[in-house]
Design a protein around this motif. Structure first.
Motif, PDB file in Angstrom:
ATOM      1  N   GLU A   1      32.568  62.087  21.678  1.00 36.44           N
ATOM      2  CA  GLU A   1      31.136  62.423  21.743  1.00 36.44           C
ATOM      3  C   GLU A   1      30.317  61.219  22.243  1.00 36.44           C
ATOM      4  O   GLU A   1      29.479  61.335  23.141  1.00 36.44           O
ATOM      5  CB  GLU A   1      30.697  62.798  20.318  1.00 36.44           C
ATOM      6  N   HIS A   2      30.610  60.028  21.683  1.00 35.41           N
ATOM      7  CA  HIS A   2      29.860  58.837  22.090  1.00 35.41           C
ATOM      8  C   HIS A   2      30.198  58.407  23.517  1.00 35.41           C
ATOM      9  O   HIS A   2      29.324  57.956  24.247  1.00 35.41           O
ATOM     10  CB  HIS A   2      30.102  57.680  21.115  1.00 35.41           C
TER      11      HIS A   2
ATOM     12  N   ARG B   1      24.393  54.300  15.042  1.00 34.80           N
ATOM     13  CA  ARG B   1      25.304  55.387  15.408  1.00 34.80           C
ATOM     14  C   ARG B   1      25.448  56.326  14.214  1.00 34.80           C
ATOM     15  O   ARG B   1      25.341  55.902  13.054  1.00 34.80           O
ATOM     16  CB  ARG B   1      26.662  54.831  15.832  1.00 34.80           C
TER      17      ARG B   1
ATOM     18  N   SER C   1      30.917  60.327  25.918  1.00 36.28           N
ATOM     19  CA  SER C   1      30.172  61.229  26.788  1.00 36.28           C
ATOM     20  C   SER C   1      28.704  60.790  26.874  1.00 36.28           C
ATOM     21  O   SER C   1      28.101  60.780  27.954  1.00 36.28           O
ATOM     22  CB  SER C   1      30.343  62.626  26.211  1.00 36.28           C
ATOM     23  N   MET C   2      28.134  60.376  25.733  1.00 39.40           N
ATOM     24  CA  MET C   2      26.734  59.905  25.733  1.00 39.40           C
ATOM     25  C   MET C   2      26.557  58.667  26.612  1.00 39.40           C
ATOM     26  O   MET C   2      25.503  58.414  27.160  1.00 39.40           O
ATOM     27  CB  MET C   2      26.311  59.529  24.306  1.00 39.40           C
ATOM     28  N   TYR C   3      27.630  57.863  26.730  1.00 39.69           N
ATOM     29  CA  TYR C   3      27.526  56.603  27.486  1.00 39.69           C
ATOM     30  C   TYR C   3      28.162  56.693  28.879  1.00 39.69           C
ATOM     31  O   TYR C   3      28.520  55.686  29.474  1.00 39.69           O
ATOM     32  CB  TYR C   3      28.154  55.458  26.684  1.00 39.69           C
TER      33      TYR C   3
END
Ligand code: GDP
Length: 417
Positions: A131-132, A413, A134-136
């Motif tokens: 998930e993270h 986070r 993808s965010m970055y």
């Protein structure tokens, strides 16, 4: 290194005496199956004295990511993207899909998993990592491995996966920020194929960021056994000839707190073994200090909450007013050892960046969850550690101020557990 060793072997004893002062040093410790190992002075000092000669490590940093763009032109390489689970997402190189293109096979390696508490749930951690990422700006991930290069955890499984997806003409590239453990990972891969001979080779790994200064390639036949080829025959496949595993220099974010620290201080901060979390009751009006590098103030709220600290540094709780005084006194007195690093003289303290507020009025709202005491947010000081905020009642809100040197390197986070 190979060529130098061969050359030195061929020299007469007298000439060897001349060679070492010229910049090459013998290992002072005998390895299991090697009589003598030759290092260049730089690697020798890194390995045995943990220091860089003639320069501070800050001088060696690569701040530019453009060297990664050459991967855009490469076809079908295997990319091993390494992150430090202790500093995530801070240690993830941003916008990787854009930088290197999406036509490679990308495996994400979350390294230093040995530093986390033993009861973590690997499936949830992987989901959270995905998930993270993808965010970055990293969506192109085939597989995620939770590894410890130091302890060889999951390295065989990683090798099997590389072996499964790899065609014979693929090179392998190891990329990631500095200090995530790329060199250690290569060593771990080499150890895994010690049976085949790869265990005789070692690359220099160090807690000093930025010590891999250039891209260098190791012939893949060294890893042949580890990559699952010819395990029985122990003969490397000719088709692997000319293919390499490349270690890349790594990127140091300009925002990293670690870049302020000298070598002695880095040693004090970077964890080498499992961190024991410490949980405190945190009352409104109190401040929690992480050495001289981080601080979080519980500014507004009605009830005590719970705060769990994951860091090698000494944590100290005091009132917000006293915390202000501590930092004011820092530059005139060197007795507050719980506020180290910075370590040392008053001069060092004076030149060290002041700790300032980097997040004002950070609001955390308690979430409805069957486990009322669930942690809901981590506040992370990149590379230094983090604190998990929990025990906030459903619907209630609490407010914090967060501090760091020059206001750098702090991020929040959501907690996956
Ligand atoms: P690089 O800059 O990415 O090549 O990082 P290095 O391989 O030099 O490692 C940086 C620091 O992290 C060194 O102090 C290593 O000992 C440490 N390190 C690397 N891998 C691990 C690991 O799996 N677990 C732990 N605890 N430390 C590690």
């Amino acid at each position: 290194k190979h060529e130098i060793e061969d050359a030195i072997d061929n020299l007469s004893q007298d000439l060897k005496g001349l060679m070492y002062p010229l910049g090459y040093s013998k290992s002072t410790r005998k390895t299991r199956d090697k009589e003598e190992t030759i290092f260049c002075q730089r690697c020798y000092n890194l390995r045995y004295h943990n220091k860089i000669i003639n320069s501070s490590w800050q001088d060696t940093l690569t701040l530019d990511k453009s060297f990664l763009q050459f991967l855009q032109k490469k076809q079908n390489s295997i990319i091993l993207t390494v992150i430090d689970i202790f500093d995530f997402p801070g240690s993830l190189t941003k916008d990787l899909d854009q930088l290197i293109g999406r036509h490679h096979s990308n495996i994400l390696i979350a390294n230093k998993i040995d530093l986390l508490p033993k009861d973590i749930d690997p499936i949830r951690i992987k989901m959270w990592l995905k998930e993270h990422c993808s965010m970055y700006g990293l969506n192109n991930i085939q597989e995620i491995f939770l590894c410890s290069a130091k302890k060889n955890w999951n390295i065989k499984e990683l090798c099997n996966e590389i072996s499964r997806i790899r065609n014979y003409n693929d090179d392998i590239y190891l990329i990631g920020n500095t200090n995530v453990g790329k060199s250690e990972l290569i060593n771990s891969l080499l150890r895994t194929c010690a049976y085949h001979g790869g265990g005789n080779y070692k690359v220099t790994s160090s807690h000093i960021p930025g010590t891999t200064v250039n891209m260098f390639g190791l012939p893949l036949d060294l890893f042949n056994d580890a990559l699952g080829k010819n395990v029985k025959g122990m003969i490397f496949n000719e088709k692997d000839d000319g293919r390499f595993l490349f270690d890349t220099p790594g990127i140091v974010g300009e925002n990293q707190i670690l870049s302020y620290l000298n070598q002695e201080e880095l040693k004090m901060v970077i964890p080498q073994r499992n961190i024991l979390p410490l949980t405190f009751e945190f009352k409104p009006g109190k401040s929690l200090l992480f050495g001289g590098l981080g601080r979080i103030d519980y500014k507004e709220g009605n009830k005590p909450i719970r705060i769990t600290v994951f860091s090698k540094l000494i944590s100290h709780i005091t009132s917000i007013e006293k915390a202000n005084d501590f930092y004011e006194q820092l530059s005139s007195c060197d007795e507050n050892h719980f506020l180290e690093p910075p370590i040392g003289s008053i001069d060092r303290l004076k030149q060290f960046p002041r700790i300032i507020k980097c997040k004002r009025d950070l609001k955390v709202i308690g979430e409805c969850h069957p486990k009322k005491s669930k942690c809901i947010l981590d506040v992370v000081w990149g590379g230094i550690g983090w604190c998990s905020i929990g025990g906030v009642r459903d619907g209630e809100s609490v407010i914090f101020d967060v501090w760091s040197p020059d206001g750098k390197g702090v991020y929040t986070r959501h907690v996956p557990l």
